[in-house]
Motif scaffolding. Structure first.
Motif, PDB file in Angstrom:
ATOM      1  N   VAL A 112      25.038  27.733 -24.859  1.00 46.04           N
ATOM      2  CA  VAL A 112      25.715  27.913 -23.572  1.00 46.04           C
ATOM      3  C   VAL A 112      26.314  26.580 -23.127  1.00 46.04           C
ATOM      4  O   VAL A 112      25.623  25.551 -23.099  1.00 46.04           O
ATOM      5  CB  VAL A 112      24.733  28.445 -22.509  1.00 46.04           C
ATOM      6  CG1 VAL A 112      25.447  28.661 -21.190  1.00 46.04           C
ATOM      7  CG2 VAL A 112      24.094  29.746 -22.986  1.00 46.04           C
ATOM      8  N   SER A 113      27.571  26.605 -22.782  1.00 41.02           N
ATOM      9  CA  SER A 113      28.260  25.450 -22.184  1.00 41.02           C
ATOM     10  C   SER A 113      28.710  25.892 -20.793  1.00 41.02           C
ATOM     11  O   SER A 113      29.668  26.652 -20.661  1.00 41.02           O
ATOM     12  CB  SER A 113      29.453  25.009 -23.033  1.00 41.02           C
ATOM     13  OG  SER A 113      29.054  24.651 -24.335  1.00 41.02           O
ATOM     14  N   SER A 114      27.995  25.436 -19.777  1.00 39.59           N
ATOM     15  CA  SER A 114      28.280  25.892 -18.420  1.00 39.59           C
ATOM     16  C   SER A 114      29.396  25.057 -17.801  1.00 39.59           C
ATOM     17  O   SER A 114      29.499  23.856 -18.027  1.00 39.59           O
ATOM     18  CB  SER A 114      27.018  25.791 -17.555  1.00 39.59           C
ATOM     19  OG  SER A 114      26.542  24.465 -17.524  1.00 39.59           O
ATOM     20  N   GLY A 115      30.246  25.711 -17.019  1.00 42.63           N
ATOM     21  CA  GLY A 115      31.292  25.021 -16.280  1.00 42.63           C
ATOM     22  C   GLY A 115      32.357  24.408 -17.143  1.00 42.63           C
ATOM     23  O   GLY A 115      32.816  23.296 -16.861  1.00 42.63           O
ATOM     24  N   HIS A 144      31.947  29.954 -17.940  1.00 46.55           N
ATOM     25  CA  HIS A 144      30.936  29.439 -18.855  1.00 46.55           C
ATOM     26  C   HIS A 144      31.212  29.982 -20.254  1.00 46.55           C
ATOM     27  O   HIS A 144      31.593  31.145 -20.419  1.00 46.55           O
ATOM     28  CB  HIS A 144      29.536  29.851 -18.403  1.00 46.55           C
ATOM     29  CG  HIS A 144      29.303  29.662 -16.940  1.00 46.55           C
ATOM     30  ND1 HIS A 144      29.289  28.416 -16.346  1.00 46.55           N
ATOM     31  CD2 HIS A 144      29.111  30.566 -15.940  1.00 46.55           C
ATOM     32  CE1 HIS A 144      29.065  28.562 -15.041  1.00 46.55           C
ATOM     33  NE2 HIS A 144      28.969  29.849 -14.780  1.00 46.55           N
ATOM     34  N   ARG A 145      31.018  29.133 -21.252  1.00 50.27           N
ATOM     35  CA  ARG A 145      31.271  29.525 -22.635  1.00 50.27           C
ATOM     36  C   ARG A 145      29.959  29.703 -23.373  1.00 50.27           C
ATOM     37  O   ARG A 145      29.072  28.840 -23.324  1.00 50.27           O
ATOM     38  CB  ARG A 145      32.123  28.462 -23.332  1.00 50.27           C
ATOM     39  CG  ARG A 145      32.568  28.856 -24.740  1.00 50.27           C
ATOM     40  CD  ARG A 145      33.424  27.753 -25.360  1.00 50.27           C
ATOM     41  NE  ARG A 145      32.657  26.545 -25.581  1.00 50.27           N
ATOM     42  CZ  ARG A 145      33.110  25.318 -25.366  1.00 50.27           C
ATOM     43  NH1 ARG A 145      34.326  25.122 -24.876  1.00 50.27           N
ATOM     44  NH2 ARG A 145      32.352  24.268 -25.623  1.00 50.27           N
ATOM     45  N   VAL A 146      29.833  30.826 -24.061  1.00 53.00           N
ATOM     46  CA  VAL A 146      28.630  31.145 -24.822  1.00 53.00           C
ATOM     47  C   VAL A 146      29.028  31.368 -26.275  1.00 53.00           C
ATOM     48  O   VAL A 146      29.958  32.134 -26.563  1.00 53.00           O
ATOM     49  CB  VAL A 146      27.926  32.399 -24.265  1.00 53.00           C
ATOM     50  CG1 VAL A 146      26.640  32.679 -25.037  1.00 53.00           C
ATOM     51  CG2 VAL A 146      27.628  32.233 -22.786  1.00 53.00           C
ATOM     52  N   LEU A 147      28.337  30.703 -27.179  1.00 57.04           N
ATOM     53  CA  LEU A 147      28.570  30.869 -28.614  1.00 57.04           C
ATOM     54  C   LEU A 147      27.342  31.503 -29.243  1.00 57.04           C
ATOM     55  O   LEU A 147      26.217  31.034 -29.051  1.00 57.04           O
ATOM     56  CB  LEU A 147      28.854  29.516 -29.274  1.00 57.04           C
ATOM     57  CG  LEU A 147      29.012  29.523 -30.790  1.00 57.04           C
ATOM     58  CD1 LEU A 147      30.170  30.401 -31.214  1.00 57.04           C
ATOM     59  CD2 LEU A 147      29.177  28.102 -31.310  1.00 57.04           C
ATOM     60  N   GLY A 148      27.555  32.582 -29.984  1.00 61.93           N
ATOM     61  CA  GLY A 148      26.453  33.276 -30.636  1.00 61.93           C
ATOM     62  C   GLY A 148      26.948  34.114 -31.788  1.00 61.93           C
ATOM     63  O   GLY A 148      28.093  33.993 -32.238  1.00 61.93           O
TER      64      GLY A 148
END
Length: 293
Positions: free
Chosen positions: A169-172, A183-187
């Motif tokens: 998770v990369s918030s903001g 927010h960016r989420v990588l999965g």
């Protein structure tokens, strides 16, 4: 008549030489004498015989392992603290837990009475009753936490960072002065962009971020989610479930490669809180300045 050979009582035997010879003394006591001298010179005290203390065992994270009893004590303190915080905002929590315990334990005991062995099933009834009470406590605590943070800036980031599994998770990564944020989420599903705030402003932020990421990730799927209670939005309490139900499109190796690409993308973060503001607390000076802009 054969003569007997005279014996010399003063002559040392071979066994005595092996025990008291100068070479034997050097081999058996030389090392100990040297170690004693070094210890006495360094500390001024006679050295004590004993084993050196063992180095603590390290876990996978490089930190010393914690014993089971200490780990259990830490978990018990955390549960107690969570219960006290939840009970303040949910006065009915003890009653719901008691009802769950009585209903489940009563049903087990009723079955035990029908089989003619009420005392035999009593421990099972108590354990299952406590399990039901803990399940009710977990659900009520989660609902209480969501109600407290709902509508606050950074609430979506708080939910995303608490998901189980390999989610990066990369918030903001994008935001506005009105504290709208993306927010960016990588999965395993790919890249997921989660926006919170005003729907009109968030849609523009997501579109800009998607265009920037598409140049790096190639054909990797990019999902966009807007948090809210309106049509086409995902409620905050269902956000983690919605994200974890997305299809798995990438392998673990592809996720790692994609993570390195996104890390190289860089870019300064917007001044968006990384989590919800605690209820009842005043904002800091920097946060008030952001609100006024």
């Amino acid at each position: 008549m054969a003569r007997s050979k005279p014996t010399d009582s003063t002559a040392p035997s071979g066994r005595g030489k092996a025990a008291t010879g100068p070479g034997s003394r050097g081999r058996t006591t030389g090392g100990a004498t040297a170690a004693s001298a070094v210890g006495a010179a360094g500390t001024g005290k006679a050295p004590k015989a004993g084993k050196a203390p063992k180095a603590p065992k390290l876990g996978k994270d490089g930190q010393p392992k914690v014993g089971r009893l200490k780990r259990f004590g830490n978990q018990a303190r955390m549960i107690k603290q969570a219960y006290s915080l939840t009970a303040k905002n949910d006065p009915k929590l003890p009653w719901f837990m008691l009802i769950a315990f009585v209903v489940v334990a009563g049903l087990i005991e009723l079955v035990a009475i029908l089989f003619g062995a009420p005392f035999l099933f009593l421990p099972i009834a108590i354990v299952l009753g406590l399990l039901a009470a803990m399940i009710v406590f977990g659900r009520r605590a989660q609902g209480s936490a969501y109600r407290q943070v709902e509508g606050q800036p950074g609430a979506a980031a708080w939910v995303l960072e608490g998901m189980r599994g390999d989610w990066r998770v990369s918030s903001g990564v994008a935001g506005t002065a009105q504290l709208d944020s993306v927010h960016r989420v990588l999965g395993r599903p790919g890249v997921i962009l989660v926006g919170e705030g005003s729907p009109t402003r968030v849609r523009g932020l997501i579109a800009q971020e998607k265009k920037k990421i598409a140049r790096v990730v190639g054909d990797t799927p990019i999902y966009d989610i807007t948090v809210g209670d309106e049509e086409g939005q995902v409620p905050l309490r269902k956000l983690s479930t919605h994200v974890m139900k997305l299809p798995r499109n990438l392998s673990a190796g592809e996720v790692n490669t994609l993570g390195r690409r996104l890390a190289a993308l860089g870019g300064a973060r917007m001044p968006v809180p990384g989590g919800p503001l605690p209820g009842g607390r005043q904002m800091t000076v920097s946060q008030r300045q952001v609100r006024r802009r």
